[in-house]
Write a protein that holds these residues in place. Structure first.
Motif, short mmCIF file in Angstrom:
data_model
loop_
_atom_site.label_atom_id
_atom_site.label_comp_id
_atom_site.label_asym_id
_atom_site.label_seq_id
_atom_site.Cartn_x
_atom_site.Cartn_y
_atom_site.Cartn_z
N ALA A 140 39.23 3.35 45.58
CA ALA A 140 38.48 3.63 44.36
C ALA A 140 39.06 4.86 43.65
CB ALA A 140 37.01 3.84 44.67
N THR A 141 39.26 5.91 44.42
CA THR A 141 39.91 7.12 43.90
C THR A 141 40.25 8.01 45.07
OG1 THR A 141 39.81 8.80 42.13
CG2 THR A 141 37.88 8.61 43.57
N THR A 142 41.14 8.95 44.84
CA THR A 142 41.60 9.85 45.89
C THR A 142 41.35 11.31 45.50
OG1 THR A 142 43.82 9.88 44.94
CG2 THR A 142 43.41 8.29 46.71
N ARG A 143 41.32 12.15 46.51
CA ARG A 143 41.13 13.58 46.30
C ARG A 143 42.38 14.19 45.68
NH1 ARG A 143 39.87 16.68 51.64
NH2 ARG A 143 41.94 17.62 51.57
N LEU A 144 42.18 15.07 44.71
CA LEU A 144 43.31 15.73 44.06
C LEU A 144 44.04 16.63 45.04
CD1 LEU A 144 44.66 16.16 41.22
CD2 LEU A 144 43.29 18.23 41.05
N HIS B 118 45.14 8.83 39.77
CA HIS B 118 44.07 9.14 40.71
C HIS B 118 44.08 8.25 41.95
CE1 HIS B 118 40.88 5.97 39.96
NE2 HIS B 118 41.71 5.72 38.97
N LYS B 119 44.96 7.24 41.97
CA LYS B 119 45.09 6.40 43.16
C LYS B 119 46.05 7.00 44.18
CE LYS B 119 42.54 3.06 41.35
NZ LYS B 119 41.19 2.70 41.83
N PHE B 120 46.80 8.02 43.79
CA PHE B 120 47.72 8.67 44.75
C PHE B 120 47.62 10.19 44.65
CE2 PHE B 120 50.06 6.89 41.13
CZ PHE B 120 50.68 8.00 40.56
N ASN B 121 46.36 10.66 44.66
CA ASN B 121 46.03 12.08 44.75
C ASN B 121 46.44 12.89 43.53
OD1 ASN B 121 46.90 11.12 47.82
ND2 ASN B 121 44.95 12.22 47.73
N GLY B 122 46.43 12.22 42.38
CA GLY B 122 46.61 12.90 41.11
C GLY B 122 45.30 12.94 40.35
N PRO B 123 45.32 13.41 39.10
CA PRO B 123 44.09 13.52 38.31
C PRO B 123 43.64 12.18 37.74
CG PRO B 123 45.98 14.23 37.02
CD PRO B 123 46.50 13.96 38.40
N LYS B 124 42.36 12.07 37.45
CA LYS B 124 41.81 10.90 36.77
C LYS B 124 42.15 10.97 35.28
CE LYS B 124 37.88 10.50 39.92
NZ LYS B 124 38.32 11.64 40.78
N GLY B 125 42.14 9.81 34.65
CA GLY B 125 42.30 9.76 33.20
C GLY B 125 43.73 9.81 32.71
N VAL B 126 44.70 9.54 33.59
CA VAL B 126 46.09 9.51 33.16
C VAL B 126 46.86 8.50 34.01
CG1 VAL B 126 46.78 11.44 34.67
CG2 VAL B 126 48.13 10.91 32.62
N GLY B 127 47.72 7.75 33.35
CA GLY B 127 48.53 6.75 34.04
C GLY B 127 49.75 6.44 33.21
N LYS C 208 45.67 9.91 52.80
CA LYS C 208 46.45 10.84 53.61
C LYS C 208 45.62 11.95 54.24
CE LYS C 208 48.05 13.87 49.82
NZ LYS C 208 49.27 14.41 49.16
N TYR C 209 44.39 12.13 53.78
CA TYR C 209 43.54 13.17 54.36
C TYR C 209 42.64 12.67 55.47
CZ TYR C 209 45.07 15.90 50.33
OH TYR C 209 45.83 16.57 49.39
N ASN C 210 42.64 11.38 55.73
CA ASN C 210 41.80 10.85 56.81
C ASN C 210 42.40 11.16 58.18
OD1 ASN C 210 41.15 8.17 54.63
ND2 ASN C 210 39.57 9.53 55.41
N THR C 211 41.53 11.20 59.19
CA THR C 211 41.96 11.55 60.55
C THR C 211 41.49 10.49 61.54
OG1 THR C 211 39.94 12.78 61.09
CG2 THR C 211 41.71 14.00 59.97
N SER C 212 42.09 10.54 62.72
CA SER C 212 41.72 9.63 63.79
C SER C 212 40.27 9.87 64.23
CB SER C 212 42.66 9.81 64.98
OG SER C 212 42.41 8.87 65.99
N ASP C 213 39.83 11.11 64.23
CA ASP C 213 38.44 11.42 64.60
C ASP C 213 37.46 10.78 63.63
OD1 ASP C 213 39.23 12.87 66.81
OD2 ASP C 213 39.03 14.83 65.83
N GLU C 214 37.81 10.75 62.35
CA GLU C 214 36.94 10.12 61.35
C GLU C 214 36.82 8.62 61.59
OE1 GLU C 214 37.50 13.07 57.49
OE2 GLU C 214 38.81 11.31 57.71
N ILE C 215 37.93 8.00 61.95
CA ILE C 215 37.91 6.57 62.23
C ILE C 215 37.05 6.28 63.46
CG2 ILE C 215 39.30 4.56 62.83
CD1 ILE C 215 39.66 5.64 59.93
N ALA C 216 37.21 7.09 64.50
CA ALA C 216 36.44 6.90 65.73
C ALA C 216 34.93 7.06 65.47
CB ALA C 216 36.90 7.89 66.80
N TYR C 217 34.59 8.04 64.66
CA TYR C 217 33.18 8.27 64.33
C TYR C 217 32.61 7.09 63.55
CZ TYR C 217 29.04 10.46 62.23
OH TYR C 217 27.76 10.74 61.82
#
Length: 387
Positions: free
Chosen positions: A9-13, A200-209, A357-366
């Motif tokens: 849906a969107t990624t963190r800047l 914004h799909k690859f950790n850039g800003p929204k509203g530009v493509g 890219k900011y997700n972790t193995s611990d988050e998946i396990a949880y």
């Protein structure tokens, strides 16, 4: 702990991206169309960003058109191809993003085109034999097939599709919003006429493509105004956003292999954990095929709970962010058109997990543990769970 698994849906800047953008909100704020010194400096920065993107994709800078995002880029490509070339036949799939489907359906409703949908199997894999039969027995066509599906993760072979289109002189557009920054592109050899990207799909800003338009294309502006973007897209350019777009794509391409390998491991861990923890689970489309799907997307089909929204609500209450389909489908209130095209059993709950890219193995396990707990508790309470 907030776990964000809605990266489709969107990624963190990225902080490195923000650092690149920040000066152009303040000191470098000038209009790039202005003739004075600050305006010329803004123009130089903008054209450097254009050259950076073109270089990363194997394109010429003149082939890169900046837009407000993927939706506008898709609209410009579709309308330009059909109206600029006098094309009367368009070919697509029922799984496309609404930016493509609704634009084509509007042109069909206006009587400008005949619209044909490609045949597909139960997993959403399209028939290239059907595509060739259409192209071989009709006049020049426009073909729009997305590279990677944002809901079920299916990847389409756009090199093979593009080769067929060139064989029959068809124009080929691919919505690459979900794959841009996650897969390599070499537009010197890839037979596509239009592709699209959204920062914004690859950790850039929204509203530009951006829109890539190749040498066989004509780009017609959607709106009238000034002569920005060589007369192809009126309106003052978003310089800070464009610089963020270029920097985000540069970082994504630099780290692509490392990020892909790590994210693919996370996806593999989630598939294994969910299969172990939830009897009767299945996966939509090709999303569980690690070799033939977007490594960033996993579409899960869960056995029914007493309340259809229970699983998503439960995840949300446990600070886990996921979606029931695409964010656009959720906003429309009409459910997923992609799942409907697959004749999905809506007695089952569909959840899309999408990784970044900011997700972790611990988050998946949880996440796996919480979702497994939900179904285990339902069984302990003797609630009926159809499988």
């Amino acid at each position: 702990m907030k776990i964000y698994l809605d990266n489709a849906a969107t990624t963190r800047l990225d902080k490195e991206v923000f650092k690149e953008m920040e000066p152009y909100f303040f000191d470098g704020f000038a209009n790039p169309s202005s003739a004075h010194g600050p305006g010329r400096e803004a123009r130089r920065a903008l054209e450097k960003a254009r050259a950076t993107i073109a270089g990363l994709l194997g394109a010429d800078p003149s082939e890169i058109l900046f837009t407000s995002g993927g939706t506008e880029a898709d609209n410009i490509a579709i309308c330009s191809a059909i109206r600029g070339s006098g094309i009367r036949l368009a070919v697509t799939t029922p799984f496309e993003h609404h930016a493509v489907l609704n634009t084509l359906r509007s042109l069909e409703k206006n009587g400008e085109i005949e619209l044909v949908y490609l045949m597909h199997d139960e997993r959403g894999n399209i028939s290239l034999k059907h595509l060739e039969s259409i192209l071989a027995f009709n006049s020049r066509a426009f073909v729009s097939v997305m590279h990677g599906n944002n809901e079920i993760g299916n990847l389409h072979d756009i090199a093979e599709i593009g080769t067929l289109c060139r064989k029959y002189n068809a124009l080929f557009h691919s919505d690459t919003v979900q794959t841009m920054g996650h897969y390599e592109f070499d537009l010197r050899s890839l037979p596509v006429d239009f592709i699209t990207g959204s920062a914004h799909k690859f950790n850039g800003p929204k509203g530009v493509g951006f829109l890539y338009s190749g040498s066989r294309t004509t780009v017609l502006p959607l709106i009238s105004g000034g002569g920005q973007e060589s007369g192809r897209r009126a309106g003052t350019e978003n310089v800070a956003g464009i610089l963020g777009l270029a920097k985000a794509l540069e970082i994504a391409c630099r780290d692509l292999h490392e990020d892909r390998d790590r994210i693919l491991r996370l996806k593999k861990e989630m598939i294994a954990g969910l299969r172990k923890g939830i009897p009767g689970i299945s996966f939509n489309g090709s999303s569980a095929d690690l070799d033939d799907s977007l490594y960033t997307v996993l579409s899960v089909s869960l056995p029914p709970l007493p309340e259809m929204a229970a699983a998503l609500s439960y995840l949300d209450s446990n600070q886990i962010c996921a979606s029931g389909g695409s964010a656009c489908s959720a906003h429309s209130g009409h459910g997923s058109h992609v799942l409907k095209a697959l004749a999905y059993d809506f007695e089952r709950t569909a959840i899309r997990f999408s990784f970044g890219k900011y997700n972790t193995s611990d988050e998946i396990a949880y996440t796996v543990a919480r979702l497994s707990d939900l179904y285990q508790n339902a069984r302990l309470k003797d609630l009926p769970l159809a499988v």
